[in-house]
Enzyme design. Structure first.
Site, mmCIF file in Angstrom:
data_model
loop_
_atom_site.group_PDB
_atom_site.id
_atom_site.type_symbol
_atom_site.label_atom_id
_atom_site.label_comp_id
_atom_site.label_asym_id
_atom_site.label_seq_id
_atom_site.Cartn_x
_atom_site.Cartn_y
_atom_site.Cartn_z
ATOM 1 N N TYR B 123 0.840 -1.208 0.000
ATOM 2 C CA TYR B 123 0.000 0.000 0.000
ATOM 3 C C TYR B 123 0.871 1.253 0.000
ATOM 4 O O TYR B 123 0.558 2.250 -0.649
ATOM 5 C CB TYR B 123 -0.979 0.012 1.182
ATOM 6 C CG TYR B 123 -1.860 -1.219 1.196
ATOM 7 C CD1 TYR B 123 -2.467 -1.640 0.019
ATOM 8 C CD2 TYR B 123 -2.041 -1.975 2.339
ATOM 9 C CE1 TYR B 123 -3.249 -2.792 -0.016
ATOM 10 C CE2 TYR B 123 -2.819 -3.121 2.318
ATOM 11 C CZ TYR B 123 -3.407 -3.527 1.137
ATOM 12 O OH TYR B 123 -4.161 -4.668 1.116
ATOM 13 N N ASP B 238 -3.451 -14.340 -2.132
ATOM 14 C CA ASP B 238 -3.010 -14.664 -0.764
ATOM 15 C C ASP B 238 -4.208 -14.763 0.179
ATOM 16 O O ASP B 238 -4.303 -15.687 0.984
ATOM 17 C CB ASP B 238 -2.059 -13.585 -0.225
ATOM 18 C CG ASP B 238 -0.695 -13.590 -0.920
ATOM 19 O OD1 ASP B 238 -0.355 -14.615 -1.543
ATOM 20 O OD2 ASP B 238 0.021 -12.569 -0.838
#
Lengths: 87, 376
Positions: B123, B238
């Site tokens: 991020y 994931d």
């Protein structure tokens, strides 16, 4: 004439497939025209979980997603007999 | 019971439950009670990626061309995902490691948490590219009321389990009074808290990410923010694996294939676990309203997004033995699936359809006319 297997998916008309088909069950579900649920297509997410009422499948990859009793993961298995399933 | 980093009692790991047995001593994998967790570790390791491998430089141009409402949608989702992964990057370690009893599960928890830290780092990678000073975006995460409200619900079960575990470690089994408040630090109560926490984490991995995923992939459908979309695809892959692990834990308990007491607790707390799930679904729908409060984006609006949340929630609920609670049985966003296929996740530009790779191509067509003004 080569052997054919009958697939009874949900309450839909029976679909016939080649017994020696190399496609996964998920691919056959897609070809039958139903809206197939899937994400990973490699056996670890479990999005394609279906309930097998009758018949046999063979896993081509070991499923990692949890399979509750009576369930199968169509994305990593091939059809081995006539099948009746709920997807 | 005091925690020991190397429990010197000789225990048979094959006879231990997943949690609240003896602390793990030897990290051995030659014999395993639940071998699925080692398979998940191997899968997670095979997924290894780093945010820096993904080129996000074109996204800056796309971002500047966005409308204000689209910018709001994009940035708010990034903030929310930052919150989710901040929690997930540490909490499984802090909450579950002190009480885990199987080496393969202990290592899975560490591997799982570690992969969440990669998400957190990505991020920053995305935001650094969009803003010369991404500080304000991060600062807002703890100020923004819409995010804080979610943060409370996500962290409260973890926090409660952690506190009770600490009291149990220090004071032992029984009731403990601290600062005038009495806590029930019995193993039975701790197991109940563990069950609820696991259900809360399961709901997080199962539905909480999907509103943001849908927005990201809706931008990608318009060939916008493709670098970001690549990263989010890796994250989604994931998260799907993490979800599989919480589903395994919950199902092993429910079917009595682990600790028999957990089977009782699973039955006892069934309604509470269902409420955790449905409340996560409602919060995600509220989040969708907040995202679209300034206007929607092409290809997506609040209604479709809420339908998608219900569709995915039904699937996830069935996976842990609940009846589907919503009437949305068909997928309102069919294009989402192609972003969630694990084989489609590729990083190197030459292997994928990233548009910035094509921009660099030159026109190689040569005609006789091109040599018209050519003298030797």
């Amino acid at each position: 004439m080569s052997q054919r297997f009958k697939l009874q998916i949900n309450q839909l008309p029976v679909v016939e497939i080649d017994a020696g088909s190399s496609l996964t069950l998920l691919e056959h579900l897609e070809q039958s025209g139903i809206e197939a649920r899937y994400h990973c297509r490699s056996g670890f997410c479990g999005a394609c979980r279906s309930v097998l009422h009758a018949g046999n499948v063979e896993y081509i990859n070991e499923p990692l997603a949890y399979i509750r009793p009576g369930e199968i993961l169509p994305c990593v298995c091939r059809v081995k007999s006539d099948l009746s399933l709920e997807h | 019971m005091r925690y020991s980093t190397f429990n010197q009692t000789n225990v048979n790991p094959l006879g231990e439950p997943m949690f609240f047995g003896n602390p793990v001593n030897v990290a051995r994998y030659d014999q395993q009670r639940h071998s699925i967790f080692e398979k998940l570790i191997e899968k997670q390791l095979s997924f290894f990626w780093r945010p820096e491998e993904v080129d996000v430089s074109r996204d800056r141009v796309d971002f500047q061309a966005m409308t204000d409402s689209e910018k709001h949608i994009f940035i708010s989702n990034l903030k929310y995902q930052t919150l989710l992964d901040s929690v997930q990057g540490r909490s499984p370690n802090i909450a579950f490691l002190p009480i885990v009893s199987l080496p393969e599960l202990e290592t899975w928890i560490e591997t799982w948490s570690f992969s969440e830290t990669i998400h957190s780092r990505s991020y920053t990678h995305i935001l650094r590219n969009l803003f010369s000073d991404p500080g304000k975006i991060f600062d807002d995460i703890v100020i923004n009321e819409h995010i804080c409200k979610r943060a409370t619900d996500i962290s409260k079960y973890y926090d409660d389990l952690i506190l009770h575990t600490q009291l149990w470690q220090i004071h032992g089994e029984g009731e403990v009074t601290v600062d005038g408040v009495t806590y029930d630090a019995t193993v039975r109560n701790l197991k109940k808290k563990l069950y609820l926490t696991m259900n809360s984490v399961n709901a997080l991995e199962a539905v909480r990410f999907y509103v943001s995923f849908a927005c990201t992939f809706a931008f990608a459908e318009r060939e916008m923010m493709e670098g970001n979309s690549k990263i989010i695809r890796l994250i989604a892959r994931d998260e799907n694996l993490h979800l599989t692990s919480t589903q395994h834990v919950i199902n092993l308990w429910q079917y009595g294939d682990d600790d028999p007491e957990m089977k009782e607790i699973a039955a006892e707390c069934r309604d509470e676990a269902l409420a955790i799930f449905t409340s996560a679904v409602e919060q995600e729908k509220e989040w969708a309203s907040y995202l679209f409060e300034n206007g929607s984006m092409i290809g997506l609006n609040k209604e479709i997004l809420c339908q998608y949340v219900e569709y995915i929630a039904n699937m996830r609920m069935q996976a842990i033995g609940f009846e589907p609670q919503y009437k949305q049985n068909s997928n309102p966003l069919p294009w989402m699936n192609k972003y969630l296929v694990s084989d489609n996740v590729q990083v190197a530009p030459q292997e994928s359809e990233i548009s910035s790779y094509l921009v660099g191509q030159i026109d190689s067509e040569v005609s006789a006319g091109d040599f018209g003004d050519f003298d030797l």
